[in-house]
Write a protein that holds these residues in place. Structure first.
Motif, PDB file in Angstrom:
ATOM      1  N   SER A 157      -2.264   0.862   1.137  1.00  0.00           N
ATOM      2  CA  SER A 157      -0.944   1.472   0.963  1.00  0.00           C
ATOM      3  C   SER A 157      -1.178   2.956   0.679  1.00  0.00           C
ATOM      4  N   GLY A 158      -0.120   3.695   0.555  1.00  0.00           N
ATOM      5  CA  GLY A 158      -0.236   5.112   0.209  1.00  0.00           C
ATOM      6  C   GLY A 158      -0.083   5.358  -1.277  1.00  0.00           C
ATOM      7  N   SER A 159      -0.135   4.311  -2.092  1.00  0.00           N
ATOM      8  CA  SER A 159       0.106   4.447  -3.532  1.00  0.00           C
ATOM      9  C   SER A 159      -1.159   4.222  -4.344  1.00  0.00           C
ATOM     10  N   ALA A 160      -1.472   5.210  -5.167  1.00  0.00           N
ATOM     11  CA  ALA A 160      -2.603   5.080  -6.075  1.00  0.00           C
ATOM     12  C   ALA A 160      -2.205   4.230  -7.271  1.00  0.00           C
ATOM     13  N   TYR A 161      -3.162   3.488  -7.778  1.00  0.00           N
ATOM     14  CA  TYR A 161      -2.982   2.755  -9.030  1.00  0.00           C
ATOM     15  C   TYR A 161      -3.594   3.559 -10.178  1.00  0.00           C
ATOM     16  N   SER A 162      -4.725   4.176  -9.892  1.00  0.00           N
ATOM     17  CA  SER A 162      -5.435   5.017 -10.861  1.00  0.00           C
ATOM     18  C   SER A 162      -6.219   6.053 -10.069  1.00  0.00           C
ATOM     19  N   SER A 163      -7.076   6.810 -10.738  1.00  0.00           N
ATOM     20  CA  SER A 163      -7.832   7.845 -10.027  1.00  0.00           C
ATOM     21  C   SER A 163      -8.841   7.258  -9.040  1.00  0.00           C
ATOM     22  N   ASN A 164      -9.205   5.991  -9.202  1.00  0.00           N
ATOM     23  CA  ASN A 164     -10.178   5.372  -8.307  1.00  0.00           C
ATOM     24  C   ASN A 164      -9.629   4.189  -7.518  1.00  0.00           C
ATOM     25  N   ASP A 165      -8.388   3.777  -7.791  1.00  0.00           N
ATOM     26  CA  ASP A 165      -7.860   2.551  -7.202  1.00  0.00           C
ATOM     27  C   ASP A 165      -6.580   2.796  -6.414  1.00  0.00           C
ATOM     28  N   VAL A 166      -6.430   2.016  -5.342  1.00  0.00           N
ATOM     29  CA  VAL A 166      -5.294   2.120  -4.436  1.00  0.00           C
ATOM     30  C   VAL A 166      -4.716   0.720  -4.233  1.00  0.00           C
ATOM     31  N   TRP A 167      -3.393   0.619  -4.126  1.00  0.00           N
ATOM     32  CA  TRP A 167      -2.749  -0.663  -3.811  1.00  0.00           C
ATOM     33  C   TRP A 167      -3.077  -1.040  -2.372  1.00  0.00           C
ATOM     34  N   ILE A 168      -3.376  -2.322  -2.150  1.00  0.00           N
ATOM     35  CA  ILE A 168      -3.722  -2.826  -0.818  1.00  0.00           C
ATOM     36  C   ILE A 168      -2.964  -4.114  -0.517  1.00  0.00           C
ATOM     37  N   VAL A 169      -2.900  -4.423   0.760  1.00  0.00           N
ATOM     38  CA  VAL A 169      -2.409  -5.720   1.237  1.00  0.00           C
ATOM     39  C   VAL A 169      -3.518  -6.285   2.099  1.00  0.00           C
ATOM     40  N   ASP A 170      -3.790  -7.588   1.958  1.00  0.00           N
ATOM     41  CA  ASP A 170      -4.793  -8.161   2.852  1.00  0.00           C
ATOM     42  C   ASP A 170      -4.215  -9.315   3.669  1.00  0.00           C
ATOM     43  N   ILE A 171      -4.964  -9.707   4.639  1.00  0.00           N
ATOM     44  CA  ILE A 171      -4.532 -10.698   5.630  1.00  0.00           C
ATOM     45  C   ILE A 171      -4.275 -12.077   5.017  1.00  0.00           C
ATOM     46  N   HIS A 172      -4.719 -12.297   3.788  1.00  0.00           N
ATOM     47  CA  HIS A 172      -4.495 -13.566   3.105  1.00  0.00           C
ATOM     48  C   HIS A 172      -3.219 -13.535   2.259  1.00  0.00           C
ATOM     49  N   GLY A 173      -2.475 -12.416   2.326  1.00  0.00           N
ATOM     50  CA  GLY A 173      -1.238 -12.297   1.571  1.00  0.00           C
ATOM     51  C   GLY A 173      -1.424 -11.732   0.180  1.00  0.00           C
TER      52      GLY A 173
END
Length: 194
Positions: A76-92
């Protein structure tokens, strides 16, 4: 890295702005505009947009969202923290991952267009309406899902990840992309990290 590097952002690796991914999305916007439509905005889908369509952080999942949301794995285009990003994966799964996570997360942009610039493929479930989440829209050879509308604009999520700096899957074997097109590809799986 897919997102920012030390020379770009100090130590905030999860910034989308100024990242390699942002460059891919900008180039994609240019290619779509060459097809005769005006792109109002091009970006990665945000965490909040994923919430609106049915993903839930409390269950770390998108199983309540339409299945096309998790038909591929992507950042996604959204950071969670300085090192982490929100993601979506193929398993939902809807979760966070460090910017160095996996070669299996791709670049799946959202483009925003004026409704008047769109040709719609009729999809029985959504009856081809631009106001229905999941309607398939075709621009040139590229296909998108409607993920929202606002005023006279419609938000479209790419059907596939972009064929950029990433890996592809060929009969179960993961290979490095040669001559990336920058356009969507059903086989584009994720980034090869620098």
């Amino acid at each position: 890295t897919a997102f920012s590097s030390d020379s770009q952002k100090g130590t905030n690796y999860s910034d989308y702005e100024g990242s390699i991914v942002e460059g891919y999305v900008h180039n994609y916007k240019t290619e779509i505009e060459k097809m005769g439509v005006e792109v109002v905005e091009a970006k990665l889908i945000t965490r909040d947009e994923l919430f609106q369509i049915g993903c839930e952080a409390s269950i770390n999942g998108c199983k309540n969202a339409p299945s096309f949301i998790y038909s591929t794995s992507y950042w996604s285009g959204s950071a969670y923290s300085s090192n982490d990003v929100w993601i979506v994966d193929i398993h939902g799964s809807f979760n966070i991952a460090t910017y160095t996570y996996s070669n299996y997360l791709g670049c799946r942009p959202v483009i925003v267009l004026k409704k008047s610039d769109i040709v719609v493929n009729v999809k029985p479930v959504a009856n081809g309406s631009l106001d229905e989440i999941g309607t398939i829209v075709t621009i040139g050879s590229e296909q998108f899902y409607v993920v929202g509308t606002e005023n006279n604009n419609v938000k479209l999520l790419a059907m596939h990840n972009l064929h950029v700096g990433n890996r592809v899957e060929n009969n179960g074997t993961v290979l490095t992309i040669i001559n990336p097109t920058g356009m969507q590809s059903a086989s584009a799986k994720g980034f090869l990290w620098d």
